[in-house]
Design a protein around this motif. Structure first.
Motif, short mmCIF file in Angstrom:
data_model
loop_
_atom_site.label_atom_id
_atom_site.label_comp_id
_atom_site.label_asym_id
_atom_site.label_seq_id
_atom_site.Cartn_x
_atom_site.Cartn_y
_atom_site.Cartn_z
N GLN A 26 0.81 -1.22 0.00
CA GLN A 26 0.00 0.00 0.00
C GLN A 26 0.84 1.27 0.00
O GLN A 26 0.50 2.25 -0.68
CB GLN A 26 -0.92 0.00 1.23
CG GLN A 26 -1.89 1.17 1.29
CD GLN A 26 -2.86 1.04 2.46
OE1 GLN A 26 -2.75 0.12 3.27
NE2 GLN A 26 -3.80 1.95 2.53
N SER A 428 -10.36 2.74 -4.67
CA SER A 428 -10.02 1.44 -5.27
C SER A 428 -8.86 0.79 -4.53
O SER A 428 -8.86 -0.43 -4.28
CB SER A 428 -9.67 1.63 -6.75
OG SER A 428 -9.27 0.42 -7.33
N THR A 430 -7.98 1.26 -1.39
CA THR A 430 -8.46 0.81 -0.08
C THR A 430 -9.17 -0.53 -0.19
O THR A 430 -8.95 -1.45 0.61
CB THR A 430 -9.41 1.86 0.52
OG1 THR A 430 -8.70 3.08 0.70
CG2 THR A 430 -9.96 1.40 1.87
N SER A 431 -10.02 -0.64 -1.21
CA SER A 431 -10.73 -1.89 -1.42
C SER A 431 -9.76 -3.03 -1.75
O SER A 431 -9.89 -4.16 -1.25
CB SER A 431 -11.74 -1.72 -2.56
OG SER A 431 -12.41 -2.93 -2.83
N LYS A 432 -8.75 -2.73 -2.56
CA LYS A 432 -7.75 -3.73 -2.94
C LYS A 432 -6.96 -4.20 -1.73
O LYS A 432 -6.70 -5.40 -1.56
CB LYS A 432 -6.82 -3.14 -4.00
CG LYS A 432 -5.75 -4.09 -4.50
CD LYS A 432 -4.89 -3.41 -5.55
CE LYS A 432 -3.77 -4.34 -6.02
NZ LYS A 432 -2.92 -3.66 -7.04
N GLU A 434 -7.93 -4.12 1.40
CA GLU A 434 -8.82 -4.91 2.27
C GLU A 434 -8.92 -6.34 1.76
O GLU A 434 -8.89 -7.30 2.55
CB GLU A 434 -10.20 -4.26 2.32
CG GLU A 434 -10.24 -2.96 3.13
CD GLU A 434 -11.59 -2.29 3.05
OE1 GLU A 434 -12.44 -2.76 2.26
OE2 GLU A 434 -11.81 -1.29 3.78
N SER A 435 -9.00 -6.49 0.43
CA SER A 435 -9.06 -7.84 -0.16
C SER A 435 -7.75 -8.58 0.07
O SER A 435 -7.74 -9.78 0.40
CB SER A 435 -9.35 -7.75 -1.66
OG SER A 435 -10.61 -7.17 -1.89
N LEU A 436 -6.61 -7.87 -0.10
CA LEU A 436 -5.31 -8.49 0.12
C LEU A 436 -5.16 -8.95 1.57
O LEU A 436 -4.69 -10.06 1.85
CB LEU A 436 -4.20 -7.50 -0.23
CG LEU A 436 -2.76 -7.96 0.05
CD1 LEU A 436 -2.43 -9.22 -0.73
CD2 LEU A 436 -1.77 -6.84 -0.25
N SER A 437 -5.59 -8.09 2.49
CA SER A 437 -5.49 -8.43 3.92
C SER A 437 -6.33 -9.66 4.24
O SER A 437 -5.88 -10.58 4.93
CB SER A 437 -5.95 -7.24 4.77
OG SER A 437 -5.94 -7.56 6.13
N ALA A 438 -7.54 -9.71 3.70
CA ALA A 438 -8.41 -10.86 3.96
C ALA A 438 -7.81 -12.14 3.37
O ALA A 438 -7.85 -13.21 4.00
CB ALA A 438 -9.80 -10.59 3.37
N ARG A 439 -7.24 -12.01 2.16
CA ARG A 439 -6.64 -13.19 1.52
C ARG A 439 -5.44 -13.69 2.31
O ARG A 439 -5.26 -14.90 2.52
CB ARG A 439 -6.23 -12.85 0.09
CG ARG A 439 -5.73 -14.06 -0.70
CD ARG A 439 -5.53 -13.75 -2.17
NE ARG A 439 -4.42 -12.83 -2.39
CZ ARG A 439 -4.56 -11.58 -2.74
NH1 ARG A 439 -5.78 -11.06 -2.90
NH2 ARG A 439 -3.51 -10.80 -2.93
N SER A 442 -6.51 -15.39 5.44
CA SER A 442 -7.05 -16.71 5.12
C SER A 442 -5.93 -17.72 4.89
O SER A 442 -5.97 -18.85 5.39
CB SER A 442 -7.94 -16.61 3.88
OG SER A 442 -8.43 -17.87 3.50
#
Length: 476
Positions: A26, A428, A430-432, A434-439, A442
């Motif tokens: 980021q 965009s 921020t959304s990316k 958040e997705s990276l963090s969740a992935r 996981s």
């Protein structure tokens, strides 16, 4: 939503690892966006300042393109007796003015009537100036009825009263109808004629008691049944002790070419005669040029700051083609000569000089000499024959940059749109992230569960091996 129990199986600080990986992805992207935003904001601010400075120069030149401000006249001589004004048609000169008479409105007063007395039946016609109107009275109408009909109607036919005011003054002897003309001067004298039902229109009985008409040249034909309180009187002045002028009002318009005189008070024998003078006033040229020079020099200073490139620092518009272009065209325009009435004229010939740094200044002596020599030529230089002079040409040039759809505003709008795009890119990003963090969480949670399972298997196998026959435990 996933719940992670960081490091339960692996013992790793999963949260710290994920945060570090997300930040590593980021931070460079945010840095690029911040840098781009700063550059866009700086550019918008710089070209906005340039536009404001150009508009100030443009406004200062507009004043020099106004033909109404050239060859004006200054007057002196307003005092207790007269006030004066002049336009461009007035020629320089001096005069003396004596006020002989002030304009006066005609005022008539009727004989006394009792409050309830009938004034007489018939038609009364009242005239003043070009206005004339009639009203009909019955045998029972009083003076108050007549007053109201004069002021408010009804009038006969399409008549209207635009010229006379009626009022009642009550004296010790009774009521008097007082008529006053709305306009001053001899041309607005009041005349009153009647058609009296008693058959006699000029005697002192019935409605004819209100008759008054001295318009005939023969005094024998005058009817004066009302008392003249104030005569209809013109104002009169004497110019230079010899020329007598009269006016219906206290205003004398254009009696001297381009000069209006308003009289306020009579000159008595011992009063000094009013002296007036008219001089040509072309101060607008010097004032306009000084304003233009000041605003241009401010623009030049701003341009040097924005376009600086040297040891002292680099300006935010250094090397910018917009800044170079507008300043180059302005310099060319300022030094250009204009063909005026077969002659060539330029700002430099009007005293506008430039030093080696491009700074402007005004040589007042040169300007004054040019104005004295031919002020019409100077006016034509700036104004032109059909508003096509230097001032309009200059305005057209600057408008190309400063108009709402001009080059500068288009650039500002473009940069503003790019700033709006940056907001979308941040959302965009921020959304990316958040997705990276969740992935990552996981993946690390799955790894953690796998490690925990392997550890459990290892412990089970170790226990089984230790319980097998023939296994000798080592003592610590």
């Amino acid at each position: 939503m996933s719940i992670s129990f960081n490091g339960l199986g692996s013992g790793l600080a999963v949260s710290d690892i994920v945060d570090a990986l997300v930040n590593a992805e980021q931070a460079p992207a945010e840095a690029r966006l911040n840098t781009k935003e700063a550059n866009l904001t700086t550019d918008i601010s710089a070209v906005g300042a340039l536009k404001s400075a150009l508009e100030k120069v443009q406004t200062s030149m507009e004043a020099l393109g106004d033909s109404d401000k050239y060859q004006q006249r200054s007057t002196s001589g307003t005092d207790d007796f007269i006030s004066i004004s002049a336009d461009e048609n007035a020629q320089p000169g001096s005069y003396n003015v004596k006020v002989d008479a002030l304009a006066q409105a005609h005022k008539l007063s009727s004989p006394a009537f009792a409050a309830d007395e009938a004034v007489g039946a018939g038609v009364i016609t009242i005239g003043s100036g070009t206005n004339s109107f009639s009203t009909v009275l019955s045998a029972t109408n009083t003076l108050e009825d007549l007053r109201d009909q004069i002021n408010n109607g009804p009038y006969t036919g399409n008549d209207s009263n635009d010229s006379v005011v009626a009022t009642i003054v009550t004296s010790d002897t009774g009521q008097h109808l007082v008529l006053t003309s709305k306009e001053t001067g001899e041309d607005n004298a009041i005349t009153i004629s009647v058609q009296d039902d008693d058959g006699n229109n000029t005697d002192t009985g019935g409605l004819s008691r209100l008759a008054y008409d001295v318009s005939d040249t023969d005094p024998a034909n005058h009817t004066t049944n009302l008392t003249e309180v104030n005569a209809a009187q013109n104002a009169q002045i004497t110019i230079d002790g010899a020329l007598t002028v009269s006016s219906n009002t206290n205003e004398f318009s254009n009696v001297i070419d381009g000069v209006d005189i308003n009289v306020k008070k009579l000159h008595d024998i011992d009063d000094d005669i009013s002296d007036i003078s008219v001089t040509e006033n072309n101060n607008n040229i010097k004032t306009g040029l000084n304003s233009f020079i000041s605003s241009y020099n401010e623009l030049l200073e701003l341009s040097n700051t924005l376009g600086a490139s040297g040891e002292d620092g680099v300006g935010v518009m250094a090397g910018d083609s917009l800044l170079r272009g507008v300043m180059s065209k302005l310099r060319d325009t300022i030094t250009d000569s204009v063909n005026v009435g077969g002659s060539s004229l330029s700002l430099s010939q009007l005293g506008v000089t430039t030093d080696r740094y491009g700074v402007l200044s005004l040589d007042s002596d040169t300007l004054n000499d040019q104005i004295k020599s031919d002020v019409s030529l100077v006016q034509q230089f700036f104004v032109g024959s059909n508003d096509d002079g230097f001032a309009q040409s200059f305005d057209d040039l600057v408008s190309f940059y400063t108009d709402s759809d001009g080059i500068i505003q288009n650039r500002i709008d473009s940069k503003t749109n790019q700033l709006d795009d940056l907001d979308d890119q941040r959302e965009s990003l921020t959304s990316k992230m958040e997705s990276l963090s969740a992935r990552l969480y996981s993946q690390y949670n799955a790894m953690d569960l796998l490690v925990a399972s392997l550890n459990n298997t290892s412990s089970y196998v170790q226990a089984q091996l230790e319980n097998m026959p023939g296994v000798v435990r080592q003592s610590n």
